[in-house]
Design a protein around this motif. Structure first.
Motif, PDB file in Angstrom:
ATOM      1  N   ALA A 131       0.708  19.456  51.187  1.00 48.20           N
ATOM      2  CA  ALA A 131       0.964  20.840  51.604  1.00 48.20           C
ATOM      3  C   ALA A 131      -0.157  21.762  51.144  1.00 48.20           C
ATOM      4  N   LEU A 132      -0.580  21.569  49.882  1.00 47.13           N
ATOM      5  CA  LEU A 132      -1.668  22.392  49.368  1.00 47.13           C
ATOM      6  C   LEU A 132      -2.955  22.189  50.140  1.00 47.13           C
ATOM      7  N   LEU A 133      -3.274  20.940  50.444  1.00 45.29           N
ATOM      8  CA  LEU A 133      -4.475  20.660  51.231  1.00 45.29           C
ATOM      9  C   LEU A 133      -4.384  21.260  52.614  1.00 45.29           C
ATOM     10  N   LEU A 134      -3.188  21.195  53.200  1.00 48.94           N
ATOM     11  CA  LEU A 134      -2.999  21.753  54.534  1.00 48.94           C
ATOM     12  C   LEU A 134      -3.235  23.258  54.529  1.00 48.94           C
ATOM     13  N   VAL A 135      -2.685  23.927  53.508  1.00 45.75           N
ATOM     14  CA  VAL A 135      -2.839  25.370  53.429  1.00 45.75           C
ATOM     15  C   VAL A 135      -4.275  25.753  53.165  1.00 45.75           C
ATOM     16  N   SER A 136      -4.906  25.070  52.201  1.00 42.20           N
ATOM     17  CA  SER A 136      -6.261  25.456  51.798  1.00 42.20           C
ATOM     18  C   SER A 136      -7.308  25.141  52.850  1.00 42.20           C
ATOM     19  N   SER A 137      -7.106  24.108  53.645  1.00 40.10           N
ATOM     20  CA  SER A 137      -8.145  23.702  54.595  1.00 40.10           C
ATOM     21  C   SER A 137      -7.936  24.218  55.999  1.00 40.10           C
ATOM     22  N   CYS A 138      -6.695  24.493  56.391  1.00 40.96           N
ATOM     23  CA  CYS A 138      -6.436  24.797  57.802  1.00 40.96           C
ATOM     24  C   CYS A 138      -5.845  26.181  58.021  1.00 40.96           C
ATOM     25  N   THR A 139      -5.500  26.885  56.955  1.00 43.21           N
ATOM     26  CA  THR A 139      -4.773  28.126  57.149  1.00 43.21           C
ATOM     27  C   THR A 139      -5.540  29.281  56.532  1.00 43.21           C
ATOM     28  N   VAL A 140      -5.620  30.411  57.259  1.00 41.24           N
ATOM     29  CA  VAL A 140      -6.199  31.636  56.745  1.00 41.24           C
ATOM     30  C   VAL A 140      -5.062  32.582  56.422  1.00 41.24           C
ATOM     31  N   LEU A 141      -5.102  33.169  55.219  1.00 39.44           N
ATOM     32  CA  LEU A 141      -4.025  34.067  54.829  1.00 39.44           C
ATOM     33  C   LEU A 141      -3.978  35.259  55.773  1.00 39.44           C
ATOM     34  N   PRO A 142      -2.795  35.642  56.239  1.00 39.56           N
ATOM     35  CA  PRO A 142      -2.689  36.810  57.118  1.00 39.56           C
ATOM     36  C   PRO A 142      -3.080  38.075  56.380  1.00 39.56           C
ATOM     37  N   SER A 143      -3.763  38.994  57.081  1.00 30.80           N
ATOM     38  CA  SER A 143      -4.194  40.242  56.462  1.00 30.80           C
ATOM     39  C   SER A 143      -4.356  41.297  57.540  1.00 30.80           C
ATOM     40  N   SER A 144      -4.175  42.563  57.140  1.00 30.88           N
ATOM     41  CA  SER A 144      -4.329  43.661  58.090  1.00 30.88           C
ATOM     42  C   SER A 144      -5.772  44.142  58.180  1.00 30.88           C
ATOM     43  N   GLY A 145      -6.673  43.567  57.391  1.00 33.21           N
ATOM     44  CA  GLY A 145      -8.064  43.985  57.417  1.00 33.21           C
ATOM     45  C   GLY A 145      -8.831  43.376  56.260  1.00 33.21           C
ATOM     46  N   PRO A 146     -10.093  43.783  56.095  1.00 35.94           N
ATOM     47  CA  PRO A 146     -10.921  43.213  55.030  1.00 35.94           C
ATOM     48  C   PRO A 146     -10.455  43.664  53.655  1.00 35.94           C
ATOM     49  N   SER A 147     -10.802  42.886  52.663  1.00 37.99           N
ATOM     50  CA  SER A 147     -10.501  43.268  51.285  1.00 37.99           C
ATOM     51  C   SER A 147     -11.517  44.296  50.807  1.00 37.99           C
ATOM     52  N   ALA A 148     -11.193  44.969  49.704  1.00 36.43           N
ATOM     53  CA  ALA A 148     -12.129  45.938  49.146  1.00 36.43           C
ATOM     54  C   ALA A 148     -13.424  45.255  48.735  1.00 36.43           C
ATOM     55  N   ASP A 149     -13.315  44.044  48.179  1.00 39.32           N
ATOM     56  CA  ASP A 149     -14.514  43.308  47.773  1.00 39.32           C
ATOM     57  C   ASP A 149     -15.399  42.979  48.966  1.00 39.32           C
ATOM     58  N   ALA A 150     -14.767  42.613  50.097  1.00 43.55           N
ATOM     59  CA  ALA A 150     -15.540  42.269  51.292  1.00 43.55           C
ATOM     60  C   ALA A 150     -16.306  43.484  51.808  1.00 43.55           C
ATOM     61  N   ILE A 151     -15.684  44.652  51.777  1.00 41.99           N
ATOM     62  CA  ILE A 151     -16.358  45.863  52.238  1.00 41.99           C
ATOM     63  C   ILE A 151     -17.516  46.211  51.319  1.00 41.99           C
ATOM     64  N   GLN A 152     -17.293  46.113  50.015  1.00 42.69           N
ATOM     65  CA  GLN A 152     -18.347  46.444  49.056  1.00 42.69           C
ATOM     66  C   GLN A 152     -19.518  45.477  49.127  1.00 42.69           C
ATOM     67  N   SER A 153     -19.221  44.177  49.254  1.00 43.29           N
ATOM     68  CA  SER A 153     -20.303  43.195  49.346  1.00 43.29           C
ATOM     69  C   SER A 153     -21.044  43.322  50.668  1.00 43.29           C
ATOM     70  N   GLY A 154     -20.315  43.676  51.735  1.00 41.18           N
ATOM     71  CA  GLY A 154     -20.965  43.842  53.036  1.00 41.18           C
ATOM     72  C   GLY A 154     -21.948  44.987  53.054  1.00 41.18           C
ATOM     73  N   SER A 155     -21.679  46.037  52.252  1.00 43.61           N
ATOM     74  CA  SER A 155     -22.587  47.180  52.227  1.00 43.61           C
ATOM     75  C   SER A 155     -23.916  46.847  51.561  1.00 43.61           C
ATOM     76  N   LYS A 156     -23.978  45.732  50.818  1.00 43.33           N
ATOM     77  CA  LYS A 156     -25.201  45.355  50.114  1.00 43.33           C
ATOM     78  C   LYS A 156     -26.065  44.390  50.912  1.00 43.33           C
ATOM     79  N   ALA A 157     -25.573  43.975  52.071  1.00 43.21           N
ATOM     80  CA  ALA A 157     -26.345  43.045  52.902  1.00 43.21           C
ATOM     81  C   ALA A 157     -27.589  43.739  53.443  1.00 43.21           C
ATOM     82  N   SER A 158     -28.612  42.934  53.767  1.00 43.62           N
ATOM     83  CA  SER A 158     -29.878  43.501  54.232  1.00 43.62           C
ATOM     84  C   SER A 158     -29.734  44.188  55.581  1.00 43.62           C
ATOM     85  N   GLU A 159     -28.895  43.682  56.455  1.00 41.84           N
ATOM     86  CA  GLU A 159     -28.685  44.268  57.782  1.00 41.84           C
ATOM     87  C   GLU A 159     -27.238  44.724  57.906  1.00 41.84           C
ATOM     88  N   THR A 160     -26.824  45.597  57.027  1.00 44.70           N
ATOM     89  CA  THR A 160     -25.445  46.060  57.047  1.00 44.70           C
ATOM     90  C   THR A 160     -25.199  47.008  58.212  1.00 44.70           C
TER      91      THR A 160
END
Length: 388
Positions: free
Chosen positions: A16-45
């Protein structure tokens, strides 16, 4: 038998753990705060991330609506008493003697009325005996002097009155959500913006639903009608050939993410602040929201953004930049920022999920995925016991 059950359950849980970790993406209403912050530091943001402090909120409050008094100036630059091409001009001439060119003959001194005539494309009119007189760009008083000078020596002490019968060149076009659209002649003393709107019958709806747009040549600026009404500095002088348009412009904002409700809402307030906007959707969801992850998505002029991020560059042909403003409500001062940050038309407000909420989702997903397998293992164990 117990070793068989333990082995089966362990294998099922691992699967079950392998199934969840390899085949399933956690449902979310949008990006995480970390994803937004890290994305702003990309060279072509694709956006610029700005952490909002009180100073930033105050600066944005001044930048959101460019004053008409700055865009066009508040002075009366052009005299509307000047005659223009297309105006209809009337000329009356008096003489001091009864036997003059324009006198009344035996009845004594009189006046001669020259039929009203439009100003030609060359900017001239014709006066008998005075010839062709240039009038475009000049005041009636200046034209009067020219006609009297041209008649000197032919008429006896001529006195001239020049009057603009139809002021067709010194007009402003008023259109949109007004009672009467059309051309409005300007007064010699000049007209302010509110004068023109009132002359057109006033707006056809409440001021909070309208924006006022002025087009002068190739430049066009728009401000909320309420700002024009409340700030006397914005009641600037209009100029000939200006186009004044009242535009119905209901404003709205959208909220997504970890709020109590996701919705797109219209607002009537002339100045809606972020704390008021969040209250309209019930505030943040305590079980899900990341208090450090309050994000406002907006497009701003590059000049404005460079005051906050000097390396920002225009991303669109109109010179605007994608900006994400971040507010941290874990900081007690963040609530003062909420009260100062103005919501603009078409803003998108996104509240990111907290990391704890993501852990809860993961745990729920593990439980949901593994439970049928574990139940199957228990059932298999029961069958094994019966068979023995």
């Amino acid at each position: 038998m117990q070793s068989f059950s333990r082995f089966f359950l362990a294998t099922a849980s691992m699967a079950a753990l392998l199934l969840v970790s390899s085949c399933t993406v956690l449902p979310s209403s949008g990006p995480s705060a970390d994803a937004i912050q890290s994305g702003s530091k990309a060279s072509e943001t694709p956006y610029v991330l700005v952490n909002v402090t009180q100073a930033v909120a105050d600066m944005l409050a001044q930048e959101q609506a460019r004053p008409l008094s700055i865009a066009f100036g508040s002075a009366k630059k052009t005299s509307s008493s000047q005659i223009g091409v297309g105006d209809v001009v009337s000329v009356v001439i008096w003489e001091a003697a009864k036997d003059g060119l324009f006198s009344g003959g035996e009845k004594g001194p009189g006046a001669a009325q020259i039929p009203p005539q439009p100003v030609s494309e060359n900017g001239t009119i014709v006066v008998p005996y005075a010839g062709t007189i240039r009038v475009a760009g000049r005041t009636p008083q200046e034209v009067k002097g020219d006609i009297e000078a041209a008649l000197k020596g032919m008429a006896v002490e001529p006195q001239v009155l020049v009057n603009v019968v139809a002021n067709n060149s010194n007009t402003v076009t008023v259109t949109g959500e007004v009672a009467r659209s059309g051309l409005i002649p300007l007064l010699p003393g000049g007209n302010r913006l509110m004068d023109i709107i009132a002359t057109a019958g006033g707006p056809r709806m409440e001021s909070h639903q309208l924006a006022v747009q002025i087009t002068r040549g190739s430049k066009s600026e728009t401000i909320p009608m309420e700002q024009l009404v409340s700030d006397p500095r914005e009641n600037i002088y209009v100029q000939p050939n200006d186009v004044v348009t009242l535009i119905r412009q209901p404003r709205n904002f959208t909220v997504f993410g970890a709020s109590m409700a996701n919705a797109s809402l219209q607002f009537d307030e002339s100045q809606l602040y972020l704390n008021q906007a969040l209250a309209k959707v019930g505030g943040l969801n305590d079980d899900r929201a990341n208090a450090r992850g309050i994000f406002i998505y907006r497009r701003e002029p590059a000049d404005t953004v460079r005051r906050l991020a000097p390396n920002a560059r225009a991303m669109y042909p109109d010179g605007t930049v994608n900006v994400i403003y971040q507010i941290d409500l874990k900081d007690p001062a963040g609530f003062f920022v909420l009260k100062s940050f103005r919501v603009a038309n078409r803003d998108l407000i996104y509240i990111a999920n907290s990391s704890l909420a993501e852990v809860r989702k993961f745990s729920t997903l593990i439980s949901t995925t593994a439970s049928p397998v574990i139940q199957g293992a228990a059932f298999a164990s029961s069958l094994h016991d019966l068979s023995n």
